[in-house]
Write an enzyme that holds these catalytic residues in place. Structure first.
Site, mmCIF file in Angstrom:
data_model
loop_
_atom_site.group_PDB
_atom_site.id
_atom_site.type_symbol
_atom_site.label_atom_id
_atom_site.label_comp_id
_atom_site.label_asym_id
_atom_site.label_seq_id
_atom_site.Cartn_x
_atom_site.Cartn_y
_atom_site.Cartn_z
ATOM 1 N N HIS A 123 -28.673 43.962 28.589
ATOM 2 C CA HIS A 123 -28.959 45.158 29.386
ATOM 3 C C HIS A 123 -27.788 46.128 29.408
ATOM 4 C CE1 HIS A 123 -32.812 43.763 30.578
ATOM 5 N NE2 HIS A 123 -32.949 44.664 31.513
ATOM 6 N N GLN A 144 -30.540 38.326 29.024
ATOM 7 C CA GLN A 144 -31.001 39.545 29.671
ATOM 8 C C GLN A 144 -29.839 40.331 30.299
ATOM 9 O OE1 GLN A 144 -33.858 38.828 32.777
ATOM 10 N NE2 GLN A 144 -34.883 40.796 32.467
ATOM 11 N N LEU A 182 -36.594 43.356 18.683
ATOM 12 C CA LEU A 182 -36.612 41.906 18.437
ATOM 13 C C LEU A 182 -36.087 41.113 19.630
ATOM 14 C CD1 LEU A 182 -33.671 40.429 17.736
ATOM 15 C CD2 LEU A 182 -33.906 41.682 15.609
ATOM 16 N N TYR A 183 -35.290 41.809 20.483
ATOM 17 C CA TYR A 183 -34.670 41.090 21.610
ATOM 18 C C TYR A 183 -35.619 41.002 22.809
ATOM 19 C CZ TYR A 183 -30.028 39.050 22.260
ATOM 20 O OH TYR A 183 -28.968 38.172 22.339
ATOM 21 N N GLY A 210 -31.777 39.176 13.508
ATOM 22 C CA GLY A 210 -31.041 39.334 14.765
ATOM 23 C C GLY A 210 -29.550 39.052 14.640
ATOM 24 N N SER A 255 -26.182 41.189 15.969
ATOM 25 C CA SER A 255 -25.398 40.562 17.013
ATOM 26 C C SER A 255 -23.925 40.438 16.596
ATOM 27 C CB SER A 255 -26.018 39.197 17.312
ATOM 28 O OG SER A 255 -25.216 38.470 18.166
ATOM 29 N N HIS A 279 -39.241 37.565 26.279
ATOM 30 C CA HIS A 279 -39.867 37.195 27.551
ATOM 31 C C HIS A 279 -40.501 35.808 27.580
ATOM 32 C CE1 HIS A 279 -39.649 41.666 27.721
ATOM 33 N NE2 HIS A 279 -39.202 41.378 28.922
#
Lengths: 588, 588
Positions: free
Chosen positions: B196, B192, B372-373, B513, B517, B376
């Protein structure tokens, strides 16, 4: 102890630490693009990822040594490319050879440009900003550190001569000097209208700031932002708004398309045309290019709609825009750069030649590129439009002149009139303040010296003022101003450099300008493999419009009736026709 | 004539032309990334620059055929990388082998991403905007055309089931499901705090807009703009402002550093810490990472100043920032992605491996990457900090919890607590509204179906709901909602996909993903040849900090006394320890 020795001791032990460390990088000791880094009062050269090593990155690797041995110098290459017409006639006709040469041109030129970009005007070292901050021009060479003994590092005087004195001594036009290879006035206006799409200095914030898209984005045709674009669009069949006058298509008035234009107060509303660039209504030459691109966009829309009756306005508009960007690049390479280079080799626009190369499809406009592109000497003092002579002051702010004469007569006239020589003593009165300001900006932003840029772009630094100017009188004057050849400023050097035989410019303008230009054109996203395909341009029809475009077609496809003269070279040019005249004038 | 036939004729001849053309591209007939283009009611596939040809780009070239034949499928590769520990122990120790494997990882993954970017959420075809507009997320697959019969093109129902129904049926957590490979809570907070810095949706403008720098720019540490940066800086020795509490260094309060933070009204001023990201004060896990990076920055400044006593605040600051960006990438690859992949191969960060490759050093954050990220489910409902249990509601908006326990105990506790399983029935109550909104955004922006993304990223589309979920009960429910496996939405598919053995995720999350990345990390400018050298990081000292960084060092270099547990995996994990439990729970 002598009083002198005392003074030295006081200076070294007391004052020096207060002033701070001496910066040994001010003398630029690292060669071959090695990075100088201080460490206390000493320094080291970082030669990582270069083909050189040694304390000053001065020793080539074995492979590099061979490469350097085999590499022809650029003068030889230039001579080869501008002579042997019979040889180039063959090369031009054999795609295999022609592609080979062109690929070399693409790669050798663009390899000179750091991509991703490395410096800004704010720091003399690499920072995160260099890549992530789009609101500034990039810098090819970082600024001279603030703590250096002189503005150019260690060379020259502590203070540079007043910019106005330089301008007065070397730049001001006394008599119009004609362009030696027969360049027509159509050419500088092309340069101006084209480069205005990416030279967008944000002077309110400072000369290092800019608000453009860092490349060929056709924002000079479509407007600077979404709001302007929407105001210029008709939202019908993909077309831009226009109006018909005397049976010809022209840009709409600002009353019909509310976009910010730079018109002076009091200008008649009926002459306030709305265009993609706020400046394009101010000079008839720019207005002409704006109008012809408007027509071309709408013409392409018609062709795309015939091919794709199912497409909506949005798709026709967006696709036509990509076609226009493609046409722009094609014309710049095959007509504009071809003229500029004066090569006998026919330059081609073929992005596929780079598909198997290590090539970065990203571009950043460099401050140095903006500075070197100040070609105001090419502008004459008056314009002859089919016999009517307009002084520059009657030409400026009068876009309606183009409408009155009609596009055909106007382009024909610009093609027949000779541009000015790029060089000393040829800046017209209106451009003198611009160039004085440019020099001041270069100082504020601490541009490195002309000779530093020569080295950066693989040229030998000049050893004397005479070697730079190719004569004695101006050389002597320059020496009085700067004291040291290594202290000559960037733009001043470009203007004062002796011209190459058979060429618009001196060596440096070409060796420094061409890399920025080639990189900027070929790094456009439309040149990348995922874009460069028929579907991007609406199918083969649109793709072929891009690939077959030329400056002549651009005008003649958008002019009814007989095709006028559309040429970057005046028709009455004879090789060397003004050489004697210029020689005489410049020696005065 | 029968009345039915009449109806058909009326429909075809009268209504159809009014409605417009049918869009044959809605069924996505072109394979292997061929571009579908309409032409009236028909279409063609543009296979240019692909290794495929034929009407639907379905026929591989001869070379491609051989490559496809030799290419192991990704399941085989995954199994190879997660088994044979003895083999990888050897590979990890032999730089030649290790570099070879890592280079393959870099290139195979990043080749999946179009660079320069090709699409935005606004158009289903290539436009100029895709490259030149930085204010939107890019799109890997363009949106479904608006004129298609169903939201997914031609598959599924005319209307998608209400997002809330999907969330309720499949997402809501009934009981906490633990992460099967032993992931600790330190991990999701890392995810996270890291992401962000580049997932910065500008929701006021719309879910397709963003205001970030499209990459790893450390803006989560240094602030979103120059103004915030200046407020966070101490302007002394390059350091950021900080305060000492209980003998530890913590972020300053907003009273000492005026930056916009997202604190709720009424929050005590003495707990309003100022950080680079407005969100980082809201969750103790983010606050912890913010604090440790602050300490690391200031620690690096001390080291750089010792090496360069002559450098001013600005240079120390800018260079430390580059070191922090380098450390971030190093930690993400060697610790974070390493844990995520669960490979026995030790991933390495070595930009030099790409120096001789065709690699684009530019990045654009894709909307699909953002979607996709949304991980949670990894967040637990409560936190155990050295024995004190905090419910999530008592944890949120309480950064002072970290200060109270101290960094050492806090990171130790997060390292010991197990994260949640990524998958169905595991979204905690606070995250349910977020994911419902996400699904709605996906619909507004007309994301293509999960199976379309499978194909785009070189996977076979699922043929049945059971194949997707790996069981029957949820598969049946899903089928009732969507009707057609080809109509399952992107994020829903990612959550519902059966997990790989020994893995955090299913196939698709990894296959989709990982390319985003790897591309995002290695395309950072610091990885390019002109940046990746000692001088960029203040010399070998700084370069080595980057190259030797790890999540453990990050914390332990900035904690006085004994080094606590710092681990992305809980210490009491035993392979497969919760498999039975999860199987049982998910079958309920």
């Amino acid at each position: 102890m002598s009083s002198l020795l005392w003074k030295v001791i006081v200076l070294v032990t007391i004052i020096a630490p207060v002033i701070g460390y001496n910066n040994p990088c001010c003398s630029y000791p690292c060669e071959n693009n090695g990075v100088c880094m201080t460490k206390g009062d000493s320094y080291s050269c970082d030669c990582a990822n270069l083909d050189f090593h040694g304390k000053h990155c001065e020793i080539p690797t074995f492979t590099k040594k061979i490469k350097l041995f085999l590499k022809p110098n650029f003068e030889t290459l230039h001579n080869l490319l501008t002579s042997y017409k019979w040889l180039w006639n063959i090369v031009n006709k054999v795609p295999f050879l022609s592609n080979y040469v062109m690929k070399k041109v693409y790669t050798i030129r663009s390899d000179m440009i750091d991509s991703p970009p490395t410096y800004t005007s704010e720091h003399e070292y690499i920072t995160k900003e260099a890549y992530f901050n789009y609101s500034v021009y990039t810098r090819t060479l970082p600024p001279v550190p603030k703590d250096c003994p002189t503005p150019m590092g260690v060379w020259g005087k502590k203070e540079l001569p007043p910019a106005e004195d330089i301008v007065k001594a070397f730049f001001v036009r006394k008599e119009f000097l004609p362009e030696p290879i027969g360049t027509s006035v159509l050419f500088p206006y092309f340069a101006q209208h084209f480069t205005h799409m990416f030279f967008k200095t944000d002077l309110k914030k400072g000369p290092q700031f800019q608000w453009g898209g860092h490349g060929v984005d056709a924002s000079n045709v479509y407007g600077k932002d979404r709001d302007s674009e929407n105001n210029l669009r008709s939202f019908k069949d993909g077309k831009l708004k226009s109006q018909m006058i005397n049976g010809e298509e022209w840009p709409p008035l600002t009353s019909d398309a509310q976009v910010p234009m730079g018109y002076p107060k009091g200008m008649e509303k009926s002459q306030q045309y709305a265009m993609g660039h706020s400046f394009f209504g101010l000079l008839p030459g720019l207005f002409m290019y704006g109008a012809v691109w408007l027509r071309e966009h709408n013409r392409v829309c018609d062709i795309l709609k015939a091919e794709h009756p199912e497409w909506d306005d949005e798709r026709l508009y967006q696709t036509a825009k990509l076609v226009i960007i493609g046409e722009t690049i094609q014309i710049v390479i095959v007509d504009y750069v071809k003229h500029l280079s004066n090569y006998n080799f026919d330059l081609i626009f073929n992005p596929e030649l780079l598909f198997d190369e290590q090539f970065q499809y990203q571009n950043r406009i460099a401050l140095e590129f903006n500075h070197l592109y100040h070609w105001h000497p090419l502008m004459p003092d008056e314009f002859n439009i089919t016999g009517t002579i307009y002084a520059l002051k009657d030409f400026m702010f009068h876009p309606e002149i183009v409408v009155k004469h009609g596009l055909s007569d106007f382009v024909d006239s610009l093609s027949k009139q000779r541009a000015g020589m790029f060089g000393p003593h040829n800046h017209g009165p209106y451009t003198v303040p611009v160039v004085a300001e440019l020099i001041k900006h270069g100082r504020t932003l601490r541009l490195q010296s002309f000779n530093q840029y020569r080295k950066r772009f693989d040229m030998k630094p000049y050893k004397s003022f005479e070697a730079l100017t190719g004569e004695k009188k101006m050389a002597k004057q320059l020496e009085n101003f700067y004291g040291d050849i290594d202290a000559v400023e960037f733009y001043v050097g470009l203007i004062m450099e002796k011209r190459r035989a058979n060429s618009v410019f001196g060596d440096s303008m070409v060796q420094i300008g061409a890399p920025y230009s080639v990189k900027g054109l070929m790094a456009n996203p439309i040149c990348s493999p995922k874009y460069w395909k028929p579907s991007t341009f609406g199918g083969e029809v649109g793709f072929n419009i891009v690939k077959s475009s030329s400056i002549r077609k651009l005008f003649c496809d958008n002019i009814k009736g007989k095709c006028p003269l559309v040429s970057f070279r005046v028709p009455d040019y004879v090789e060397g026709d003004v050489d004697q005249f210029l020689k005489q004038k410049l020696e005065l």
